[in-house]
Design an enzyme around this catalytic site. Sequence first.
Site, PDB file in Angstrom:
ATOM      1  N   HIS A  33       0.837  -1.213   0.000  1.00  0.00           N
ATOM      2  CA  HIS A  33       0.000   0.000   0.000  1.00  0.00           C
ATOM      3  C   HIS A  33       0.864   1.252   0.000  1.00  0.00           C
ATOM      4  O   HIS A  33       0.654   2.187  -0.748  1.00  0.00           O
ATOM      5  CB  HIS A  33      -0.909   0.033   1.247  1.00  0.00           C
ATOM      6  CG  HIS A  33      -1.891  -1.104   1.277  1.00  0.00           C
ATOM      7  ND1 HIS A  33      -2.855  -1.262   0.293  1.00  0.00           N
ATOM      8  CD2 HIS A  33      -2.016  -2.135   2.123  1.00  0.00           C
ATOM      9  CE1 HIS A  33      -3.540  -2.354   0.568  1.00  0.00           C
ATOM     10  NE2 HIS A  33      -3.054  -2.900   1.659  1.00  0.00           N
ATOM     11  N   ARG A  82      -9.580   0.042  -7.889  1.00  0.00           N
ATOM     12  CA  ARG A  82      -9.671  -1.028  -6.872  1.00  0.00           C
ATOM     13  C   ARG A  82     -10.811  -0.648  -5.917  1.00  0.00           C
ATOM     14  O   ARG A  82     -10.652   0.272  -5.129  1.00  0.00           O
ATOM     15  CB  ARG A  82      -8.366  -1.100  -6.100  1.00  0.00           C
ATOM     16  CG  ARG A  82      -7.135  -1.475  -6.924  1.00  0.00           C
ATOM     17  CD  ARG A  82      -5.924  -1.616  -6.009  1.00  0.00           C
ATOM     18  NE  ARG A  82      -4.720  -1.979  -6.746  1.00  0.00           N
ATOM     19  CZ  ARG A  82      -3.864  -1.101  -7.235  1.00  0.00           C
ATOM     20  NH1 ARG A  82      -4.087   0.197  -7.099  1.00  0.00           N
ATOM     21  NH2 ARG A  82      -2.796  -1.499  -7.899  1.00  0.00           N
ATOM     22  N   ARG A  96     -12.923  -2.754 -10.825  1.00  0.00           N
ATOM     23  CA  ARG A  96     -12.815  -4.169 -10.481  1.00  0.00           C
ATOM     24  C   ARG A  96     -13.740  -4.453  -9.307  1.00  0.00           C
ATOM     25  O   ARG A  96     -13.748  -3.697  -8.326  1.00  0.00           O
ATOM     26  CB  ARG A  96     -11.361  -4.477 -10.083  1.00  0.00           C
ATOM     27  CG  ARG A  96     -11.156  -5.891  -9.586  1.00  0.00           C
ATOM     28  CD  ARG A  96      -9.692  -6.188  -9.242  1.00  0.00           C
ATOM     29  NE  ARG A  96      -9.227  -5.467  -8.064  1.00  0.00           N
ATOM     30  CZ  ARG A  96      -7.949  -5.446  -7.694  1.00  0.00           C
ATOM     31  NH1 ARG A  96      -7.038  -6.062  -8.423  1.00  0.00           N
ATOM     32  NH2 ARG A  96      -7.570  -4.792  -6.603  1.00  0.00           N
ATOM     33  N   ASN A 110       0.991  -8.582 -11.191  1.00  0.00           N
ATOM     34  CA  ASN A 110       1.545  -8.802  -9.837  1.00  0.00           C
ATOM     35  C   ASN A 110       1.229 -10.223  -9.349  1.00  0.00           C
ATOM     36  O   ASN A 110       2.119 -10.967  -8.956  1.00  0.00           O
ATOM     37  CB  ASN A 110       0.944  -7.803  -8.834  1.00  0.00           C
ATOM     38  CG  ASN A 110       1.142  -6.367  -9.296  1.00  0.00           C
ATOM     39  OD1 ASN A 110       1.781  -6.103 -10.315  1.00  0.00           O
ATOM     40  ND2 ASN A 110       0.559  -5.435  -8.572  1.00  0.00           N
ATOM     41  N   ASP A 111      -0.056 -10.592  -9.424  1.00  0.00           N
ATOM     42  CA  ASP A 111      -0.426 -11.924  -8.923  1.00  0.00           C
ATOM     43  C   ASP A 111      -0.104 -13.016  -9.941  1.00  0.00           C
ATOM     44  O   ASP A 111       0.239 -14.138  -9.575  1.00  0.00           O
ATOM     45  CB  ASP A 111      -1.922 -11.959  -8.551  1.00  0.00           C
ATOM     46  CG  ASP A 111      -2.155 -11.256  -7.203  1.00  0.00           C
ATOM     47  OD1 ASP A 111      -1.143 -11.080  -6.478  1.00  0.00           O
ATOM     48  OD2 ASP A 111      -3.289 -10.881  -6.896  1.00  0.00           O
ATOM     49  N   ARG A 123       5.517 -12.351  -3.087  1.00  0.00           N
ATOM     50  CA  ARG A 123       6.343 -11.141  -3.282  1.00  0.00           C
ATOM     51  C   ARG A 123       6.576 -10.392  -1.972  1.00  0.00           C
ATOM     52  O   ARG A 123       7.497  -9.598  -1.870  1.00  0.00           O
ATOM     53  CB  ARG A 123       5.686 -10.215  -4.309  1.00  0.00           C
ATOM     54  CG  ARG A 123       4.330  -9.662  -3.881  1.00  0.00           C
ATOM     55  CD  ARG A 123       3.775  -8.673  -4.903  1.00  0.00           C
ATOM     56  NE  ARG A 123       2.581  -8.024  -4.381  1.00  0.00           N
ATOM     57  CZ  ARG A 123       1.340  -8.319  -4.764  1.00  0.00           C
ATOM     58  NH1 ARG A 123       1.143  -9.262  -5.658  1.00  0.00           N
ATOM     59  NH2 ARG A 123       0.295  -7.700  -4.257  1.00  0.00           N
TER      60      ARG A 123
END
Lengths: 84, 555
Positions: B185, B292, B328, B444-445, B455
């Site tokens: 974050h 998000r 999303r 990222n995922d 990560r």
Amino acid sequence: MIKVVMASEHGLHARPASEFVAKATQFDSEITIESNGNEANAKSIINVLGLGVQHLDEVIITATGSDAKDAEKALAELLGASHA
Amino acid sequence: MLKGIKASDGIAIGVAKWIKEVEIEIIEMSFISVEDEKSRYLKAKEQGIIRLEKLKAETAEKVGSYEAEVFEAHKQLLMDTVMEKEIFQYLEKGHTTEFGYETVINKYIKMFEQMDNAYMRERALDLKDIKMNQIRILNNVEDNSPSLSEDMILVTYDLTPSETVKINKAHTLGFITEIGGETSHSAIIARTMGIPAIVGVGKTLEHIKDGDELILDGLKGEIHINPDKDLKASYQEILKTLSDEKASLESYKNQASVTLDGQVIEIACNIASVEDMPYVLESSADGIGLFRSEFLYMNRDHYPSEEEQFEAYKAVLEQMAPKPVTIRTMDVGGDKAVPYMQLEEEMNPFLGFRAIRICLEDQDMFRTQLRALLRASKYGRLRIMFPMIASLEELLEAKAILEAVSAEVPNASYELGIMIEIPAAAMIADLLAEHVDFFSIGTNDLIQYTTAVDRMNAKVSKLYSPYHPAFIRLLDRIISAGNAAGIEVGMCGNVAGKPDFIPLLLNMGLKEFSMSPDMVLKARKIVNHHQLNKEQVKEIYQLKNIEEVKAFLNI
């Protein structure tokens, strides 16, 4: 006792709440503010914020004491005037 | 010199300011008489008022009178007669003032947090500040709230979203955190605000003392403490070239993103909340590639109402119209836990009950979000995106629910897409493409799942690499499947914002790149100078390891 409609778009939050409580504490009288059936001590910011008065809600201001009339008039004017 | 993970590039030279939550142990019963405890309370209140008046004057002069008003509101809260009466009741029962503040103020914090209104939740933060400062005053603990004058590099354990509310953007030169990684974050917040940050420095952070002069090298992920004259001069030189480069990028503002071979590309932004909108508009991005929506579910203790969600989605769609906004649906679980959902403790949260899986089970919550989205759709160009899709069945089930809800919402208009972040979805991208309008690759995922690397686990995080040959091949597979089916393929993971990747992704046929606002102009400059070269893509199948891929992308 005086009735007034909440003009400020933010309702009794942010700056209007702060100004409202500051104005109320200038008077000696006991002052309460009522909205949607809940009542709050007009001199307590916690109570006033907790009331959650929204834009265009109707509120009732009741003052008892030596300067009751002036208090009611001044506070009603403050809430009635629309805030930018 | 300390080393950390580079989270947001850029250089900062400034004074270190630690943000530490000072833990003061609250003693419940007082050792002195009720009268003495009361005067102790009154003395502390007096000192609290003086502190707030000083802060108000300092802020008015240095920042502005509007910002100074917050301390006036704090003063009113501190002097509140109703709260005082309640605290006195505790003092009369022999409790300490600290205990009185803790219990009474926590009650009002809870009450404000439950109110369905962002403004009131912020007031809960004010109350928390007041409680902490009064308890500090009562225990003569020095007040370390950042004074607003000098420019600061904030040093902290981790920057929680709620702490960012207190960050004064005008005076924050950069962040340094002890934990976290490139996509935590705090790193995302730093990139959105466009200020340098280094995260995951680890325990060595203790070497930094309040007031130390620091050089924060966001390009190399290095921190110099109290640097000598020459080192400082050389960094000031770099700072100058960086600002010149920034000036040269300005010419790309409000320009179209088009390659030399005439292909229109969408350079979009990732945002985590409505507060990020000013940075998006400032960047002149072509749209929002990832909104998000989790922020609506976090930092609170009950579900967000349909109304509250509708207002947030409407605000973003309206400000971006006619540019597209991809929102999303709820992606909670994994590293984003939300207490009131009572999600069980899981062995492997990333392989567990999260995101679309929760929505397909708790369909009321899912319908509430979908209704809010569809109602907001008439205010702009909405693209709905489902996260964590791993099978065709899941997609069709979620799509059926969406279509059922959209029947209830008059003239709702939207495009539907899915995140490709699970290898299974990548392998059947051709099957999934028939049922959606677009893909967005969640790198990222996707990297984590493909190479089985967490990560955020410092022990293995160096194995997490977007330059792994398997990941590069997977990208080619997804983009080709999407293009073959005639749908638009975009990307919203970190890779989309990496300059050295953009040419290869363009050659693979990627049409939308979503990144943090501070990267938009840099990306547009690359796109507008790019000439399509499909041949290059074939060569990736000869690359054997991370070093060869890096060389291929000339890093």
